[in-house]
Write a protein that holds these residues in place. Sequence first.
Motif, PDB file in Angstrom:
ATOM      1  N   MET A   1       0.825  -1.217   0.000  1.00 20.92           N
ATOM      2  CA  MET A   1       0.000   0.000   0.000  1.00 20.92           C
ATOM      3  C   MET A   1       0.853   1.257   0.000  1.00 20.92           C
ATOM      4  O   MET A   1       0.526   2.234  -0.666  1.00 20.92           O
ATOM      5  N   ALA A   2       1.956   1.234   0.745  1.00 28.15           N
ATOM      6  CA  ALA A   2       2.814   2.416   0.817  1.00 28.15           C
ATOM      7  C   ALA A   2       3.434   2.746  -0.537  1.00 28.15           C
ATOM      8  O   ALA A   2       3.661   3.909  -0.857  1.00 28.15           O
ATOM      9  N   ASP A   3       3.694   1.727  -1.346  1.00 29.49           N
ATOM     10  CA  ASP A   3       4.298   1.942  -2.658  1.00 29.49           C
ATOM     11  C   ASP A   3       3.273   2.133  -3.768  1.00 29.49           C
ATOM     12  O   ASP A   3       3.632   2.241  -4.937  1.00 29.49           O
ATOM     13  N   GLY A   4       1.992   2.147  -3.413  1.00 30.60           N
ATOM     14  CA  GLY A   4       0.954   2.388  -4.418  1.00 30.60           C
ATOM     15  C   GLY A   4       0.579   1.191  -5.257  1.00 30.60           C
ATOM     16  O   GLY A   4      -0.036   1.337  -6.312  1.00 30.60           O
ATOM     17  N   ASP A   5       0.932  -0.036  -4.810  1.00 30.61           N
ATOM     18  CA  ASP A   5       0.558  -1.233  -5.574  1.00 30.61           C
ATOM     19  C   ASP A   5      -0.940  -1.505  -5.500  1.00 30.61           C
ATOM     20  O   ASP A   5      -1.491  -2.177  -6.370  1.00 30.61           O
ATOM     21  N   ILE A   6      -1.572  -1.001  -4.443  1.00 26.20           N
ATOM     22  CA  ILE A   6      -3.017  -1.160  -4.321  1.00 26.20           C
ATOM     23  C   ILE A   6      -3.542  -0.089  -3.363  1.00 26.20           C
ATOM     24  O   ILE A   6      -2.875   0.275  -2.386  1.00 26.20           O
ATOM     25  N   ASP A   7      -4.729   0.422  -3.660  1.00 21.11           N
ATOM     26  CA  ASP A   7      -5.397   1.394  -2.810  1.00 21.11           C
ATOM     27  C   ASP A   7      -5.776   0.742  -1.477  1.00 21.11           C
ATOM     28  O   ASP A   7      -6.113  -0.443  -1.429  1.00 21.11           O
ATOM     29  N   ALA A   8      -5.741   1.502  -0.378  1.00 17.18           N
ATOM     30  CA  ALA A   8      -5.993   0.940   0.956  1.00 17.18           C
ATOM     31  C   ALA A   8      -7.388   0.330   1.067  1.00 17.18           C
ATOM     32  O   ALA A   8      -7.571  -0.756   1.632  1.00 17.18           O
ATOM     33  N   LEU A   9      -8.400   1.028   0.531  1.00 19.09           N
ATOM     34  CA  LEU A   9      -9.757   0.500   0.609  1.00 19.09           C
ATOM     35  C   LEU A   9      -9.919  -0.732  -0.287  1.00 19.09           C
ATOM     36  O   LEU A   9     -10.596  -1.693   0.087  1.00 19.09           O
ATOM     37  N   ALA A  10      -9.294  -0.707  -1.460  1.00 20.05           N
ATOM     38  CA  ALA A  10      -9.335  -1.872  -2.342  1.00 20.05           C
ATOM     39  C   ALA A  10      -8.664  -3.069  -1.671  1.00 20.05           C
ATOM     40  O   ALA A  10      -9.147  -4.205  -1.754  1.00 20.05           O
ATOM     41  N   PHE A  11      -7.563  -2.813  -0.974  1.00 19.24           N
ATOM     42  CA  PHE A  11      -6.864  -3.879  -0.248  1.00 19.24           C
ATOM     43  C   PHE A  11      -7.804  -4.513   0.774  1.00 19.24           C
ATOM     44  O   PHE A  11      -7.884  -5.745   0.887  1.00 19.24           O
ATOM     45  N   GLY A  12      -8.533  -3.677   1.523  1.00 19.92           N
ATOM     46  CA  GLY A  12      -9.443  -4.197   2.536  1.00 19.92           C
ATOM     47  C   GLY A  12     -10.558  -5.035   1.936  1.00 19.92           C
ATOM     48  O   GLY A  12     -10.899  -6.104   2.456  1.00 19.92           O
ATOM     49  N   VAL A  13     -11.122  -4.572   0.818  1.00 11.84           N
ATOM     50  CA  VAL A  13     -12.222  -5.306   0.181  1.00 11.84           C
ATOM     51  C   VAL A  13     -11.729  -6.651  -0.356  1.00 11.84           C
ATOM     52  O   VAL A  13     -12.358  -7.701  -0.130  1.00 11.84           O
ATOM     53  N   VAL A  14     -10.605  -6.643  -1.074  1.00 10.88           N
ATOM     54  CA  VAL A  14     -10.067  -7.891  -1.630  1.00 10.88           C
ATOM     55  C   VAL A  14      -9.681  -8.845  -0.510  1.00 10.88           C
ATOM     56  O   VAL A  14      -9.920 -10.061  -0.582  1.00 10.88           O
ATOM     57  N   ARG A  15      -9.100  -8.307   0.563  1.00 12.35           N
ATOM     58  CA  ARG A  15      -8.707  -9.136   1.710  1.00 12.35           C
ATOM     59  C   ARG A  15      -9.917  -9.840   2.319  1.00 12.35           C
ATOM     60  O   ARG A  15      -9.889 -11.045   2.587  1.00 12.35           O
ATOM     61  N   LEU A  16     -11.003  -9.099   2.536  1.00 11.71           N
ATOM     62  CA  LEU A  16     -12.207  -9.698   3.107  1.00 11.71           C
ATOM     63  C   LEU A  16     -12.805 -10.753   2.174  1.00 11.71           C
ATOM     64  O   LEU A  16     -13.205 -11.835   2.620  1.00 11.71           O
ATOM     65  N   CYS A  17     -12.877 -10.438   0.886  1.00 10.43           N
ATOM     66  CA  CYS A  17     -13.473 -11.376  -0.073  1.00 10.43           C
ATOM     67  C   CYS A  17     -12.645 -12.657  -0.186  1.00 10.43           C
ATOM     68  O   CYS A  17     -13.192 -13.768  -0.242  1.00 10.43           O
ATOM     69  N   ALA A  18     -11.323 -12.529  -0.206  1.00 14.11           N
ATOM     70  CA  ALA A  18     -10.454 -13.710  -0.283  1.00 14.11           C
ATOM     71  C   ALA A  18     -10.605 -14.571   0.960  1.00 14.11           C
ATOM     72  O   ALA A  18     -10.661 -15.809   0.880  1.00 14.11           O
ATOM     73  N   GLY A  19     -10.666 -13.924   2.122  1.00 14.57           N
ATOM     74  CA  GLY A  19     -10.873 -14.668   3.358  1.00 14.57           C
ATOM     75  C   GLY A  19     -12.214 -15.390   3.361  1.00 14.57           C
ATOM     76  O   GLY A  19     -12.316 -16.543   3.791  1.00 14.57           O
ATOM     77  N   ALA A  20     -13.251 -14.712   2.880  1.00 20.97           N
ATOM     78  CA  ALA A  20     -14.583 -15.310   2.843  1.00 20.97           C
ATOM     79  C   ALA A  20     -14.618 -16.543   1.938  1.00 20.97           C
ATOM     80  O   ALA A  20     -15.201 -17.572   2.295  1.00 20.97           O
ATOM     81  N   VAL A  21     -13.993 -16.453   0.754  1.00 17.44           N
ATOM     82  CA  VAL A  21     -13.981 -17.585  -0.182  1.00 17.44           C
ATOM     83  C   VAL A  21     -13.241 -18.771   0.426  1.00 17.44           C
ATOM     84  O   VAL A  21     -13.716 -19.919   0.388  1.00 17.44           O
TER      85      VAL A  21
END
Length: 260
Positions: A1-21
């Motif tokens: 996130m610090a290097d701009g590879d992914i937006d912070a909110l996008a990171f949170g959404v993808v993280r939750l969805c991956a965990g859920a799956v």
Amino acid sequence: MADGDIDALAFGVVRLCAGAVMLAALVIMRDRRLTFGGSGRSVGVVSLLVYIFGFSLAYESLDAGLGALILFGLVQITMFAGALIAGERPSARRWAGALVAFGGLVWLLWPGHSAAPSLSHAMLMAIAGVAWGIYSLNGRGTSDALGATAANFCISAAIAGSGAALAVLLFGGIDFASASLFGVAMAILAGAVTSGIGYSLWYTVLPHLRGSTAAVTQLTVPVIAIAGGAVLLSETVSSRLIVAALLVLGGVLMAVTSRR
């Protein structure tokens, strides 16, 4: 996130969805069905959402170790308070260990030192710490750690996904398009493995620990994060950070061991 590879909110959404799956697949393989009800579900879902997004936004600015120190300092306070409210009476040794460990965090973060972080990002991480403490206290009453964690993640992912879609549609506020493959891969790893499977293990262990013991042992996480930040992210490890880490570890050791 610090290097701009992914937006912070996008990171949170993808993280939750991956965990859920990941968690849904594990529960379906075990039970052939998912159950979303149960005691404390709303508390688990809300606290998980607050933790995930507070954590992600805070780490736009904070170093790995420093963020973890703030996070788990607040986790300790929250879980100790919850244990006391529930009627637990920690021993003098456990109190002393907790105070030593927390004192290391306070000393590191005292205003006026070069290690002091951005106040707004520190506050976001503090809020995330309170939420994680509540999430952990809520998990002590579960009889099915995997099922409870899966339900929390699936409902949270549905809420976050709906909110993200609405935000993108109305405001363009979550930047999924510019996320790199590496950023998305890290969010999936954080969700499916270190969050999904890791939190299931945590919920499995929690019923067997006193609330105060669980609170203190989590203070080892910042020390691990400091080491990881130094090795993997080339973050600076000052003598002040090392002394604070030693105080934390020493306090944890004092709190979780007996005089024998």
